[in-house]
Enzyme design. Sequence first.
Site, PDB file in Angstrom:
ATOM      1  CD  GLN A 279      -2.888   0.991   2.371  1.00 33.77           C
ATOM      2  OE1 GLN A 279      -2.405   1.003   3.506  1.00 33.77           O
ATOM      3  NE2 GLN A 279      -4.184   0.939   2.161  1.00 33.77           N
ATOM      4  CD  GLU A 363      10.699  31.612 -17.893  1.00 33.41           C
ATOM      5  OE1 GLU A 363       9.483  31.648 -18.107  1.00 33.41           O
ATOM      6  OE2 GLU A 363      11.541  31.266 -18.735  1.00 33.41           O
ATOM      7  CD  GLU A 367       9.412  30.697  -2.025  1.00 31.06           C
ATOM      8  OE1 GLU A 367      10.012  30.925  -3.097  1.00 31.06           O
ATOM      9  OE2 GLU A 367       9.427  29.582  -1.469  1.00 31.06           O
TER      10      GLU A 367
END
Length: 389
Positions: A279, A363, A367
Site C-alpha cells: 500500500q 521565471e 513564493e
Amino acid sequence: MDFDLSAEEREIRDWVRTFVRKEIVPLEPQVLERERRGERGLSAEELKTLQDKARSSGFFGIQTPESHGGMGQGAVVAALIEIELGRSFVPFRFAGEADNILFSATEEQQETYLGPTIEGTRRSCFAITEPGAGSDARAIRTSARREGDEWVINGEKTFITGGHEADFVMVFAVTDKAKGADGGVTCFLVDRDRGWTSTPIDTMGEWGPAALVFDDVRVPHSAILGEEGKGFELAMRWIGKGRYMLPARALGSCERLVEMGMEWARNRVTFGEPIANRQAIQWMVADSAVEIEALRWLVLTAAWQVDRGLDSRQSQSMAKLYGGVKANEIVDRVLQMHGGMGYTRELPVERWYRELRLLRIYEGTDEIQRRTIARNLLKGHASVRGHLG
Ligand SMILES: Cc1cc2nc3c(=O)[nH]c(=O)nc-3n(C[C@H](O)[C@H](O)[C@H](O)COP(=O)(O)OP(=O)(O)OC[C@H]3O[C@@H](n4cnc5c(N)ncnc54)[C@H](O)[C@@H]3O)c2cc1C
C-alpha cells in the site's frame, strides 16, 4: 463543456509523441553517458540534424506566425507538444522560435535579430536579473547613459540562460533613475562584439546560465528595443509569455517518471512480493497520478485562456506554482520507489530530480507566484471561483 482535443490537436500531439519515441528516447543512454563525463548531452550539430528532420515534416516554429515561416499554432497546441517533449530528458526543442518581444522590433531590427533567431543562425539571451535584483526585478541597477547618439551601458547581469553562447543580448538598463521601473528602464539589443563579456555559472543542473558584465559598452540609439523607458513592460511580457510552458514540460517528465516507477515496482521483489503490492507504494502511485491529472488541467486551462485572449495571468501563476511543487514531490517519490538505485547515476531519476528543482526558482519563484496569486485575489482582480465565475 468539451474536454476533448480537436482532430488537428490530436494529430499534432500524436506526431510529436511518435517523434519523441522513435528519435529522442533512443538517444537517452548516450546523452546520460556524455553528461556523466561532463560533456553536452547533444552537440549543436546533432540538435540541428534532429530539428531539420522535424522541419521536413513541417515542425518548425510552433508558435511563430506563419508570416515568419512558422506553424502559427496557439498555446494549447504548444502546451500539448511541450508535454510530449518533457517525456524525455534529452535536451531537444523544435527550431524556429524567437523571443516574443523581438516581434516588437523595428523592421531593421527584425532583419538583424528576429529573422536570424527564428532561422537559428543567431542566438539570443534575455538579461534582467542582477546579483542584487532577482525576484525584485524593479531594483536593477545596470545603467545606460546617453552620450549624443549613443548609449553607454554599465553593470552586471547574472543567471542568464544561454548567456555564454548568445550572439546578442536583450539587456534591461535604467535610463532614468528617478522614474526607475515606472518609465525609466529601457531594453537594448546588444551584439556580443560591442564588448560585453560572459562567464558560465556552474549549477546542479546539466546546463548552466552565465554572468554578464557591461563595462562602458557603447550602442547606437537605434539599439533600443521598443520605446525608451518602456523596457520594464517588455521584460514582464517576456517573463509572462508562457508560464504554462515550463509546467507543461515538467508534466511530461512526471508522466514518464511515474511509468518508470510503476515498472520498477512491478518487478522489484522484497519479502517475497513485488513492492507494487504494498500500500505504501500504491499510495505514491495514486497521489502522483492525481497530481499529474490536476496539473494537466491547470496547464491546459491556462493555455486555453491564452488562446481565447482572456486574462490568463492567475491561471498561469497557478500552473507554474503547482507544477513546480508537485513535479518535485513526484520525482522524489519515484526516486524513493527505486530505493538505492534511484540515488545512483545509472538511472536518469536523479538527473530529473536535479533538473526539476529549477522549476521552483526561475521565471518567478514559488513564493513570488504565491504572492501574485494572493494579491490578485485580495485586490479582487481574480476570484476563487476561477474563470467560470
Ligand atoms: C538556471 C537559471 C536560469 C535563469 N535564467 C535567467 C534568464 O535567462 N534571465 C534572467 O534575467 N534571469 C534568469 N534567472 C534568474 C531567476 O529568474 C532568479 O534567480 C529568480 O527570479 C530568483 O531571484 P534570486 O535568485 O535573486 O532570488 P531572490 O529574489 O533573492 O530570492 C531568494 C528567496 O527569497 C524569496 N523571496 C524573495 N522575495 C520574496 C517576497 N517578497 N516574499 C516572499 N519570499 C520572497 C524567493 O522566493 C527565494 O526563495 C535564472 C536563474 C537560474 C537559477
